[in-house]
Scaffold this active site. Structure first.
Site, PDB file in Angstrom:
ATOM      1  NE  ARG A  38       3.368   8.652 -11.338  1.00 28.66           N
ATOM      2  CZ  ARG A  38       3.484   9.106 -12.571  1.00 28.66           C
ATOM      3  NH1 ARG A  38       2.862   8.500 -13.558  1.00 28.66           N
ATOM      4  NH2 ARG A  38       4.212  10.167 -12.826  1.00 28.66           N
ATOM      5  CB  SER A 130       1.769  12.080 -14.134  1.00 23.32           C
ATOM      6  OG  SER A 130       2.052  12.716 -15.331  1.00 23.32           O
ATOM      7  CG  HIS A 131       0.273   9.382 -17.668  1.00 18.82           C
ATOM      8  ND1 HIS A 131       1.459   9.508 -16.993  1.00 18.82           N
ATOM      9  CD2 HIS A 131       0.169   8.089 -18.023  1.00 18.82           C
ATOM     10  CE1 HIS A 131       2.054   8.331 -16.953  1.00 18.82           C
ATOM     11  NE2 HIS A 131       1.295   7.444 -17.563  1.00 18.82           N
ATOM     12  CG  ASP A 294       0.433  15.262 -17.938  1.00 15.70           C
ATOM     13  OD1 ASP A 294       0.697  16.487 -17.916  1.00 15.70           O
ATOM     14  OD2 ASP A 294       1.121  14.416 -17.348  1.00 15.70           O
ATOM     15  CG  ASP A 296       2.136  15.963 -13.762  1.00 11.43           C
ATOM     16  OD1 ASP A 296       1.711  15.565 -14.863  1.00 11.43           O
ATOM     17  OD2 ASP A 296       3.292  15.727 -13.368  1.00 11.43           O
ATOM     18  CG  ASP A 298       4.681  16.391 -16.506  1.00 13.81           C
ATOM     19  OD1 ASP A 298       3.596  15.930 -16.937  1.00 13.81           O
ATOM     20  OD2 ASP A 298       5.443  15.751 -15.752  1.00 13.81           O
ATOM     21  NE  ARG A 299       3.017  11.958 -19.641  1.00 14.53           N
ATOM     22  CZ  ARG A 299       3.040  10.667 -19.910  1.00 14.53           C
ATOM     23  NH1 ARG A 299       2.352  10.189 -20.923  1.00 14.53           N
ATOM     24  NH2 ARG A 299       3.729   9.835 -19.154  1.00 14.53           N
ATOM     25  CD  GLU A 380      10.857  11.215 -20.912  1.00 17.87           C
ATOM     26  OE1 GLU A 380      11.257  10.055 -20.712  1.00 17.87           O
ATOM     27  OE2 GLU A 380      10.132  11.830 -20.108  1.00 17.87           O
ATOM     28  CD  GLU A 381       7.822   7.528 -25.639  1.00 15.75           C
ATOM     29  OE1 GLU A 381       6.654   7.439 -26.052  1.00 15.75           O
ATOM     30  OE2 GLU A 381       8.157   7.341 -24.455  1.00 15.75           O
ATOM     31  CE  LYS A 393       6.475  14.305 -18.824  1.00 14.15           C
ATOM     32  NZ  LYS A 393       7.097  13.458 -17.798  1.00 14.15           N
TER      33      LYS A 393
HETATM   34  C1  VG1 Z   1       6.170   7.256 -18.595  1.00 17.98           C
HETATM   35  C2  VG1 Z   1       6.813   7.750 -19.867  1.00 17.98           C
HETATM   36  C3  VG1 Z   1       8.071   8.526 -19.544  1.00 17.98           C
HETATM   37  C4  VG1 Z   1       7.724   9.672 -18.582  1.00 17.98           C
HETATM   38  C5  VG1 Z   1       7.030   9.117 -17.353  1.00 17.98           C
HETATM   39  C6  VG1 Z   1       6.550  10.202 -16.426  1.00 17.98           C
HETATM   40  O1  VG1 Z   1       7.021   6.384 -17.915  1.00 17.98           O
HETATM   41  O2  VG1 Z   1       7.105   6.680 -20.731  1.00 17.98           O
HETATM   42  O3  VG1 Z   1       8.648   9.004 -20.721  1.00 17.98           O
HETATM   43  O4  VG1 Z   1       8.884  10.354 -18.191  1.00 17.98           O
HETATM   44  O5  VG1 Z   1       5.887   8.365 -17.744  1.00 17.98           O
HETATM   45  O6  VG1 Z   1       5.689  11.071 -17.080  1.00 17.98           O
HETATM   46  P1  VG1 Z   1       6.868   4.779 -18.011  1.00 17.98           P
HETATM   47  O7  VG1 Z   1       7.910   4.246 -17.080  1.00 17.98           O
HETATM   48  O8  VG1 Z   1       5.484   4.458 -17.636  1.00 17.98           O
HETATM   49  O9  VG1 Z   1       7.133   4.432 -19.436  1.00 17.98           O
HETATM   50  V1  VG1 Z   1       4.470  11.774 -16.204  1.00 17.98           V
HETATM   51  O10 VG1 Z   1       3.772  12.978 -17.160  1.00 17.98           O
HETATM   52  O11 VG1 Z   1       3.563  10.435 -15.823  1.00 17.98           O
HETATM   53  O12 VG1 Z   1       5.205  12.436 -14.920  1.00 17.98           O
HETATM   54 CO    CO Z   2       2.746  14.314 -16.154  1.00 17.66          CO
END
Ligand code: VG1
Ligand code: CO
Length: 560
Positions: A38, A130-131, A294, A296, A298-299, A380-381, A393
């Site tokens: 990213r 993603s987010h 989110d 993509d 998955d959340r 995941e949290e 997810k």
């Molecule tokens: C974050 C979250 C993690 C998740 C990852 C990808 O990673 O904490 O739990 O799997 O995003 O999610 P990090 O390294 O920023 O804590 V997604 O929906 O961005 O693919």
């Molecule tokens: Co995502």
């Protein structure tokens, strides 16, 4: 076919058969993070061959690509369409036999996983950050999924990184851009490019997992939902599944049109960024169930009327109620959660008599456990839950799971939570994020924590005793690989925990995540405000890591 057309077709063939090997020089920073590579959009657009180098590095790790199927799609963000055209041309030049590309370049992450599995592809490329925010000044991302449909495990991402540091050429062909807006099949040389409906395979999978009749009956008897797609990828999926197949009124969906810049929003379904939905769910005449997903898809975030379900609790509730859902009626083989996720699901697993695994952050660590059938559900949290139906997810899946169990239990979300805590106790849980802090400061903060590991053992801190302090290391029980430095854990004798780690998805400076958890068995104490219930540990978290002092921040940027 007219003579002219035949001539054109032959010429077309000749042009595309010529594979160009374009010289390039390596970049040193193409190391995939928690979920793919990213960077800012500009980074991809303004550096010649930046995308091409990474894509070629992915292709170079795939041994059996000749004639194989590759899935390509993304979350619809800015630069997706251009990137897909580049990838299609490179995939043809690299010998793939069949490309499955989502119409308009769209494929949610869980849908891509489902398509990879269904069509036995040798992998897939998902274009998403993603987010993270999108648009010309936002973020872009690219990740590779393997034949099981899951994110590439560390041994493959390491290989991609190594190739990217040694790359000297990439392969491509010179053809016109493919029309991504029409469902069609294009035969180019030996490669068949199929522009597919991004929704139908996924919708079928959902229909075979959940009791759609029961959910439809509930939605038609006045049960109200509000789903916020945040102008990201799930709009078309939610329209097809929730509205067309399950009969929810069209007004149940918000922000359902995918936009390249997500309408200027931050497509992260949490209390801070999905505030429009939060206001509806905590307002007068709120619907029965609120949910968001989110960038993509998955959340997921789940809300009841005037009630927020913490993602860790959501995982525990799904596990405890899985037998009510047709797809899981035979029970769960086991469950897993990422290390910083609260231990709420552990209590459920104990009662069900099944194993509960603790993995590092990132969905890639669940893949082996799912493939070996050691677990059925995981989460995941960070607003992520999923199961063995795909290897990612899955946001809408979680919403459907909730709808299915609500249709069975006929209780409000708030009552389901209350019952759950009564039965299993409540794990008060919060995550505090300090975003875009200076990377050096963040590294020093983490080193300072690491240095304290020996002295924190058994230490008394503000009336609590540390039972264990370590830097989490995971030994994968399936392939015996180890992953170290996955977050500093401070675990207290009463089971409370403080966890610190740096994000692996950010694109600006560093993001410090602090995860705080406390177990409360007493139902009399289940109605506290989370930040109040955790206030002792929130203070301790700052004392131990000197967060304010080192970052010069007085409070976190995002609290979830
Ligand atoms: C974050 C979250 C993690 C998740 C990852 C990808 O990673 O904490 O739990 O799997 O995003 O999610 P990090 O390294 O920023 O804590 V997604 O929906 O961005 O693919
Ligand atoms: Co995502």
């Amino acid at each position: 076919m007219s003579v002219l057309n035949i001539r054109l077709a032959i010429r077309w063939q000749r042009i595309i058969m010529e594979i160009h090997s374009i010289p390039t020089t390596p970049f040193t920073d193409q190391k995939p993070g928690t979920s793919g590579l990213r960077k800012k959009v500009k980074y991809f657009r303004e550096q010649k061959s930046y995308l091409e180098n990474f894509v070629q590095s992915i292709f170079d790790t795939i041994d059996e690509k000749k004639g194989a199927t590759l899935v390509v799609g993304g979350d619809g963000r800015f630069f997706n369409l251009q990137a897909i055209q580049i990838i299609i041309k490179m995939a043809i030049a690299n010998g793939f036999g069949r490309l499955l590309v989502g119409k308009d370049g769209i494929l949610s992450t869980p849908a891509a996983s489902a398509v990879i599995r269904k069509y036995k592809a040798c992998g897939g490329i998902i274009l998403s950050a993603s987010h993270n925010p999108g648009g010309p000044d936002g973020d872009f991302g690219i990740k590779f999924n393997t034949p099981n449909g899951g994110p590439a495990p560390e041994k493959i991402t390491e290989k991609i990184f190594t190739y990217s540091k040694n790359i000297f050429r990439y392969k491509t062909v010179e053809i016109n851009d493919i029309d991504l807006g029409t469902i069609a099949i294009h035969q180019i040389g030996n490669c068949k490019i199929e522009i597919i409906d991004p929704v139908s395979d996924y919708a079928e999978l959902m229909e075979s997992t959940f009791d759609f009749d029961k959910i439809r009956t509930m939605l038609q008897s006045g049960y109200r939902i509000c789903f916020d797609a945040m102008h990201a990828v799930t709009g078309p999926y939610a329209t097809e599944i929730l509205v067309n197949r399950l009969g929810a009124p069209a007004e149940s969906l918000m922000n359902a049109k995918p936009l390249p810049d997500f309408g200027g929003g931050h497509p992260d379904p949490n209390l801070a960024h999905a505030h429009e939905l939060v206001e509806i769910m905590f307002g007068d005449n709120a619907p029965d169930l609120g949910a968001a997903s989110d960038g993509d898809g998955d959340r997921n975030m789940i809300l009841g009327r005037h009630c927020f379900v913490s993602p860790s609790d959501s995982l525990a509730v799904l596990a405890a109620n899985a037998a009510l859902v047709p797809g899981y009626a035979n029970g769960l083989t086991g469950v897993a959660r990422s290390m910083p996720t609260s231990q709420a699901v552990d209590h459920v697993a104990k009662q069900l008599g099944i194993a509960c695994f603790e993995t590092p952050t990132g969905w890639k660590f669940f893949g082996n456990l799912l493939d070996e059938n050691l677990i059925t559900l995981c989460g995941e949290e960070s607003f992520g839950t999923g199961s063995n139906h795909v290897r990612e997810k899955d946001g809408l899946w979680a919403v459907l799971f909730w709808l299915n169990l609500l249709a069975e239990r006929k209780q409000s979300v708030a009552d389901i939570m209350k019952d759950h805590w009564q039965k299993f106790g409540r794990n008060y849980y919060t995550r505090h994020d300090y975003e875009a802090i200076d990377s050096k400061v963040a590294e020093q903060l983490m080193s300072h924590l690491r240095e304290q590991i020996p002295s924190l053992q058994q230490k008394q801190l503000g009336g609590y005793t540390v039972q264990l302090c370590d830097d989490f290391e995971y030994l994968d029980p399936v392939d015996q690989s180890t992953s170290s430095n996955q977050g500093i854990r401070v675990i207290f004798t009463d089971g409370s925990r403080i966890v610190y780690r740096l994000s692996g998805t950010g694109t600006e400076g560093a993001t410090l995540r602090v995860y705080i958890e406390k177990y409360e068995p007493d139902p009399e104490k289940h109605d506290l405000d989370t930040q109040v219930a955790l206030s002792d540990f929130i203070r301790l978290a700052d004392d131990i890591a000197q967060i304010r002092q080192r970052t010069e921040r007085t409070q976190p940027d995002v609290i979830t």
